[in-house]
Write a protein that holds these residues in place. Structure first.
Motif, PDB file in Angstrom:
ATOM      1  N   TRP A  73       0.808  -1.215   0.000  1.00  0.00           N
ATOM      2  CA  TRP A  73       0.000   0.000   0.000  1.00  0.00           C
ATOM      3  C   TRP A  73       0.853   1.283   0.000  1.00  0.00           C
ATOM      4  O   TRP A  73       0.636   2.172  -0.807  1.00  0.00           O
ATOM      5  N   LEU A  74       1.846   1.362   0.893  1.00  0.00           N
ATOM      6  CA  LEU A  74       2.605   2.609   1.028  1.00  0.00           C
ATOM      7  C   LEU A  74       3.347   2.961  -0.261  1.00  0.00           C
ATOM      8  O   LEU A  74       3.305   4.104  -0.722  1.00  0.00           O
ATOM      9  N   GLU A  75       4.009   1.987  -0.874  1.00  0.00           N
ATOM     10  CA  GLU A  75       4.763   2.283  -2.096  1.00  0.00           C
ATOM     11  C   GLU A  75       3.833   2.736  -3.220  1.00  0.00           C
ATOM     12  O   GLU A  75       4.153   3.652  -3.962  1.00  0.00           O
ATOM     13  N   ARG A  76       2.672   2.074  -3.315  1.00  0.00           N
ATOM     14  CA  ARG A  76       1.712   2.468  -4.352  1.00  0.00           C
ATOM     15  C   ARG A  76       1.190   3.876  -4.087  1.00  0.00           C
ATOM     16  O   ARG A  76       1.098   4.695  -5.002  1.00  0.00           O
ATOM     17  N   TYR A  77       0.905   4.155  -2.837  1.00  0.00           N
ATOM     18  CA  TYR A  77       0.400   5.482  -2.472  1.00  0.00           C
ATOM     19  C   TYR A  77       1.440   6.561  -2.799  1.00  0.00           C
ATOM     20  O   TYR A  77       1.119   7.580  -3.414  1.00  0.00           O
ATOM     21  N   LEU A  78       2.705   6.338  -2.437  1.00  0.00           N
ATOM     22  CA  LEU A  78       3.756   7.326  -2.692  1.00  0.00           C
ATOM     23  C   LEU A  78       3.961   7.525  -4.191  1.00  0.00           C
ATOM     24  O   LEU A  78       4.150   8.658  -4.649  1.00  0.00           O
ATOM     25  N   ALA A  79       3.891   6.442  -4.963  1.00  0.00           N
ATOM     26  CA  ALA A  79       4.065   6.550  -6.415  1.00  0.00           C
ATOM     27  C   ALA A  79       2.922   7.360  -7.036  1.00  0.00           C
ATOM     28  O   ALA A  79       3.150   8.228  -7.885  1.00  0.00           O
ATOM     29  N   ALA A  99       3.272  10.934  -9.013  1.00  0.00           N
ATOM     30  CA  ALA A  99       2.762  11.099 -10.377  1.00  0.00           C
ATOM     31  C   ALA A  99       1.832  12.303 -10.447  1.00  0.00           C
ATOM     32  O   ALA A  99       1.897  13.112 -11.376  1.00  0.00           O
ATOM     33  N   GLU A 100       0.983  12.451  -9.421  1.00  0.00           N
ATOM     34  CA  GLU A 100       0.046  13.579  -9.403  1.00  0.00           C
ATOM     35  C   GLU A 100       0.762  14.918  -9.306  1.00  0.00           C
ATOM     36  O   GLU A 100       0.422  15.852 -10.017  1.00  0.00           O
ATOM     37  N   SER A 101       1.778  14.980  -8.441  1.00  0.00           N
ATOM     38  CA  SER A 101       2.453  16.267  -8.290  1.00  0.00           C
ATOM     39  C   SER A 101       3.259  16.605  -9.546  1.00  0.00           C
ATOM     40  O   SER A 101       3.406  17.764  -9.899  1.00  0.00           O
ATOM     41  N   ARG A 102       3.758  15.567 -10.248  1.00  0.00           N
ATOM     42  CA  ARG A 102       4.462  15.820 -11.508  1.00  0.00           C
ATOM     43  C   ARG A 102       3.503  16.368 -12.568  1.00  0.00           C
ATOM     44  O   ARG A 102       3.826  17.260 -13.311  1.00  0.00           O
ATOM     45  N   LYS A 103       2.292  15.777 -12.583  1.00  0.00           N
ATOM     46  CA  LYS A 103       1.278  16.208 -13.557  1.00  0.00           C
ATOM     47  C   LYS A 103       0.898  17.677 -13.298  1.00  0.00           C
ATOM     48  O   LYS A 103       0.792  18.487 -14.213  1.00  0.00           O
ATOM     49  N   ALA A 104       0.738  17.975 -12.007  1.00  0.00           N
ATOM     50  CA  ALA A 104       0.341  19.342 -11.635  1.00  0.00           C
ATOM     51  C   ALA A 104       1.419  20.348 -12.015  1.00  0.00           C
ATOM     52  O   ALA A 104       1.125  21.495 -12.375  1.00  0.00           O
ATOM     53  N   ALA A 105       2.681  19.924 -11.946  1.00  0.00           N
ATOM     54  CA  ALA A 105       3.798  20.832 -12.226  1.00  0.00           C
ATOM     55  C   ALA A 105       3.983  21.070 -13.718  1.00  0.00           C
ATOM     56  O   ALA A 105       4.528  22.092 -14.123  1.00  0.00           O
ATOM     57  N   SER A 106       3.541  20.121 -14.555  1.00  0.00           N
ATOM     58  CA  SER A 106       3.812  20.276 -15.997  1.00  0.00           C
ATOM     59  C   SER A 106       2.692  21.013 -16.721  1.00  0.00           C
ATOM     60  O   SER A 106       1.612  21.180 -16.227  1.00  0.00           O
TER      61      SER A 106
END
Ligand code: ADP
Length: 455
Positions: free
Chosen positions: A438-444, A448-455
């Motif tokens: 769960w934790l690794e999937r959540y962090l990934a 991904a979301e913060s990268r999307k928001a930044a681009s």
């Protein structure tokens, strides 16, 4: 009873053992490397001996230096702590041959459980449930493939000498099998000097549940409930709790009694932990750790049993002061492992601590050897503090964890405190609805979301 115990370890666990010794009226000697001359355990112990330079193989793994320190200081017993020589059969044997008591199980039990294939055979015979897989070491790719087809893909190929997730490879299909097999064997050979592997069915979303056990030399053994250590990153535990939000009292009694029976039949002395994967209501034995665990305070908080004290008493030949029916689980506890690492990149962050404030108040325990002005050395593992919180219910304990994390100040090194603060706010975590991935999937997902928001 022992008059003087030598502690062959460092950091918070060495201090934990010094504390137990003081409360039992036993003198303590802490051995240390040059990098730890200013360690809190060294300051708190009655005596200390420098046994070598910073690299562990020259100090904390230097068996002749440790035995000489025990002789020179007149110690009766040696406590190995956690890690370093704690599960080293050779060390346990040499300690006893030199006339000291090893505070831990017999060398035979360490050896038996240290080889995962032998361990599985032993516990299978004693009635513990195992993950379907190979009966022992695989002799060839062909044999492995035949067994994999029988148990069904995906399968996991694992090193017999494994540890920390090394030498472990998943094969999802027949096509992948040969390459996963050769990767696992060569990685195992490189990491442990032993390329032997075995095979298990890969469970897609299990929880990690472990049972705390305690046995004496008079044929008694008890279990002290379980810890749920499913919140992991790279097979390393991040937050642990007890009791597990996933178990019923019946499931707890079932697996706990089975594990305690196993320990009793083995004639095992001391503390030990059996680790299981738990999925769809079934338990599967993973391994047994023949030592104290980092997360032992969770069990201490919910049972009121001082595990280090009991470990010392049992090593001195005392019978257990309680029976299974005397062990009661009270309330709920969490442990946050605070590492000197960046909370997002996980890059280690050794260095000087310029400000430090430990949280306190009802139900809050901080096991740590740091202090203001202390320099975290770059040489050892990055755990700097364990924040353990206890309350009547899981909900109250979660509120208390949040409160205690907010109070905690460790500057100016990076720590994983912000990671813990993030995790405990996630609804799925709060609901107890997670597994080992769960934790690794959540962090990934978050990244991904913060990268999307930044681009
Ligand atoms: P190590 O000694 O290398 O730590 P373990 O056998 O204890 O190896 O397994 C470490 C972790 O790997 C477990 O906590 C779990 O997250 C994962 N794991 C191990 N075996 C399996 C399996 N059969 N299926 C799924 N995950 C597994």
């Amino acid at each position: 009873m022992f008059k003087k115990i030598l502690i062959a370890n460092r950091g918070e666990i060495a201090l934990r053992i010094v504390r137990a010794c003081k409360e039992m009226g036993i003198e303590s000697v802490v051995v240390h490397s040059t990098a730890d001359a200013n360690g809190m355990a060294v300051r708190m112990a009655d005596e200390s001996v420098c046994i070598g330079p910073a690299p562990s193989r020259l100090s904390y793994l230097n068996i002749p230096a440790i035995l000489s320190a025990a002789t020179v200081t007149g110690a009766d017993a040696i406590h190995p702590g956690i890690g370093f020589l704690a599960e080293n059969e050779e060390f346990a044997r040499m300690v006893e041959e030199h006339g000291f008591t090893f505070i831990g199980p017999s060398p035979e039990h360490i050896a038996k459980m240290g080889d995962k294939a032998v361990a599985k055979d032993t516990v299978r015979e004693l009635g513990l449930p195992l993950i379907p897989g190979s009966p022992g070491i695989l002799s060839s790719v062909e044999e492995g493939l035949a067994i994999a087809k029988e148990v069904g893909f995906p399968v996991l190929i694992k090193a017999v000498a494994g540890g920390g997730g090394k030498g472990m490879k998943v094969a999802r299909s027949e096509d992948e099998f040969a390459s996963s097999y050769s990767m696992a064997t060569s990685e195992a050979k490189a990491a442990f000097g032993n390329g032997d592997v075995y095979l298990e069915k890969y469970l897609p979303d299990p929880r990690h549940i472990e049972i705390q056990l305690l046995g004496d030399t008079h044929g008694n053994a008890v279990h002290l409930g379980e810890r749920d250590c499913s919140i992991q990153r790279r097979h390393q535990k991040v937050i642990e709790e007890g009791p597990s939000p996933a178990l019923t009292p019946e499931q707890r009694a079932y697996i706990g009694n089975l594990a305690a029976d196993c320990v009793r039949k083995m004639g095992y002395r001391g503390v030990g932990t059996m680790e299981f994967l738990f999925q769809d209501g079934e338990f599967y034995f993973l391994e047994m750790n023949t030592r104290l665990q980092v997360e032992h305070p969770i069990t201490e908080m919910i049972t009121g049993v001082d595990l280090v004290r009991e470990q010392i008493l049992v090593a001195a030949g005392e019978p257990l002061p309680f029976a299974q029916e005397d062990i009661k689980i009270m309330g709920h506890a969490f442990e946050c492992r605070i590492n000197a690492e960046h909370p997002e990149t996980f890059i280690p962050s050794p260095g000087k601590i310029t400000r430090f404030h430990a949280p306190g108040g009802l139900g809050v325990r901080m096991d740590s050897a740091i202090y203001e002005g202390y320099s975290v050395p770059p040489t050892y593992d990055s755990l700097v503090a364990k924040l353990i919180v206890h309350a009547k219910t899981r909900e109250e304990a979660l509120m208390r964890v949040a409160r205690a994390l907010e109070e905690c100040v460790i500057e100016r090194i990076n720590t994983t405190i912000p990671l813990h603060q993030r995790i405990i706010e996630v609804p799925q975590f709060r609901a107890g609805d997670f597994n080992i991935h769960w934790l690794e999937r959540y962090l990934a997902e978050q990244e991904a979301e913060s990268r999307k928001a930044a681009s």
